[in-house]
Design a protein around this motif. Structure first.
Motif, PDB file in Angstrom:
ATOM      1  N   ARG A 142       0.404   3.074  11.661  1.00 34.31           N
ATOM      2  CA  ARG A 142      -1.102   2.572  11.105  1.00 34.31           C
ATOM      3  C   ARG A 142      -2.312   3.358  11.674  1.00 34.31           C
ATOM      4  NH1 ARG A 142      -3.997  -2.134   8.537  1.00 34.31           N
ATOM      5  NH2 ARG A 142      -4.306  -1.083   6.578  1.00 34.31           N
TER       6      ARG A 142
ATOM      7  N   CYS B 298      -7.954   3.766   2.846  1.00 34.62           N
ATOM      8  CA  CYS B 298      -6.978   4.141   3.419  1.00 34.62           C
ATOM      9  C   CYS B 298      -7.254   5.368   4.113  1.00 34.62           C
ATOM     10  CB  CYS B 298      -5.575   3.628   3.459  1.00 34.62           C
ATOM     11  SG  CYS B 298      -4.299   3.133   3.703  1.00 34.62           S
TER      12      CYS B 298
ATOM     13  N   CYS C  75      -4.408  -0.187  -0.328  1.00 34.53           N
ATOM     14  CA  CYS C  75      -4.512  -1.330   0.593  1.00 34.53           C
ATOM     15  C   CYS C  75      -6.541  -1.498   0.768  1.00 34.53           C
ATOM     16  CB  CYS C  75      -4.103  -1.516   2.314  1.00 34.53           C
ATOM     17  SG  CYS C  75      -4.818  -0.537   2.953  1.00 34.53           S
TER      18      CYS C  75
ATOM     19  N   CYS D  93      -0.026   2.848   3.681  1.00 35.08           N
ATOM     20  CA  CYS D  93       0.561   2.589   4.281  1.00 35.08           C
ATOM     21  C   CYS D  93       1.696   1.272   4.307  1.00 35.08           C
ATOM     22  CB  CYS D  93      -0.959   2.068   5.621  1.00 35.08           C
ATOM     23  SG  CYS D  93      -1.013   1.271   5.149  1.00 35.08           S
TER      24      CYS D  93
ATOM     25  N   CYS E 164       0.820  -1.140  -0.410  1.00 39.16           N
ATOM     26  CA  CYS E 164       0.041  -0.499  -0.038  1.00 39.16           C
ATOM     27  C   CYS E 164       0.604   0.987   0.291  1.00 39.16           C
ATOM     28  CB  CYS E 164      -0.887   0.208   1.578  1.00 39.16           C
ATOM     29  SG  CYS E 164      -1.755   1.134   1.527  1.00 39.16           S
TER      30      CYS E 164
HETATM   31 ZN    ZN Z   1      -3.280   1.174   3.367  1.00 44.40          ZN
END
Ligand code: ZN
Ligand code: ZN
Length: 184
Positions: free
Chosen positions: A151, A141, A137, A82, A79
């Motif tokens: 995160r 996100c 993701c 993150c 991602c």
């Molecule tokens: Zn993410």
């Protein structure tokens, strides 16, 4: 000029032996081939040796063999917000004319080597064009906290940091910090 030959045992090398050269002759094939190495961009790509499912149609035309196909393959990446692993898949369509003779072909065109053609470059080019430069993701996100790097999807909903007033910042240095961060 171009003396390149192809290894008939290489997985992405396809034989046109059964097709022949009579224009209009056609064959369809369903294949599952191992993904070649390094098909991808920075953040996402096709894992090496993953199963790529191909449906292809070989068609003899005057100048060569026209290959039209679709390829389905898994994708793996990170991602962009993150850095969590991202897995998905992609289906791409491609079409490539493989010339019998280099004399008919322009620079960069694909050629047949004897009865063999190599599908790998066409697959590679088609997949890379479809890959997102910034895979995520999930569409929403929230990424990482700019302050501490946690995160945000895993953090408390009200995760945040007190903004320290410049006047207190000086005093902060005098007090031992109780830092329970798990970051190394
Ligand atoms: Zn993410
Ligand atoms: Zn934070």
């Amino acid at each position: 000029m171009n003396q390149r030959t192809l290894d008939p045992r290489a997985p992405w090398v396809i034989s046109t032996h059964d097709l022949g050269r009579r224009p209009g002759s056609m064959r369809r094939m369903s294949l599952t081939l191992p993904a070649p190495a390094d098909v991808g961009v920075d953040m996402i790509g096709v894992p090496k040796d993953a199963d790529v499912e191909l449906e292809i149609r070989l068609e003899a035309v005057m100048e060569g063999v026209l290959v039209t196909g679709t390829a389905r393959s898994p994708l793996r990446g990170e991602c962009a917000r993150c850095l969590e692993p991202v897995t998905s898949d992609t289906e791409v369509e491609f079409q490539e004319l493989f010339f019998y003779s280099a004399e008919d072909a322009a620079e960069g065109d694909s050629l047949l080597y004897g009865e063999l053609l190599d599908l790998e470059p066409a697959f590679r080019d088609a997949v890379v064009l479809t890959l997102p430069l910034s895979p995520v993701c999930s569409e929403d996100c929230a990424g990482l906290c700019v302050e501490c790097g946690v995160r945000l999807a895993d953090a408390e909903p009200d995760h945040g940091h007190e903004v320290i007033d410049a006047r207190w910042a000086k005093l902060q240095g005098l007090v031992p910090e109780h830092n329970n961060d798990q970051e190394s």
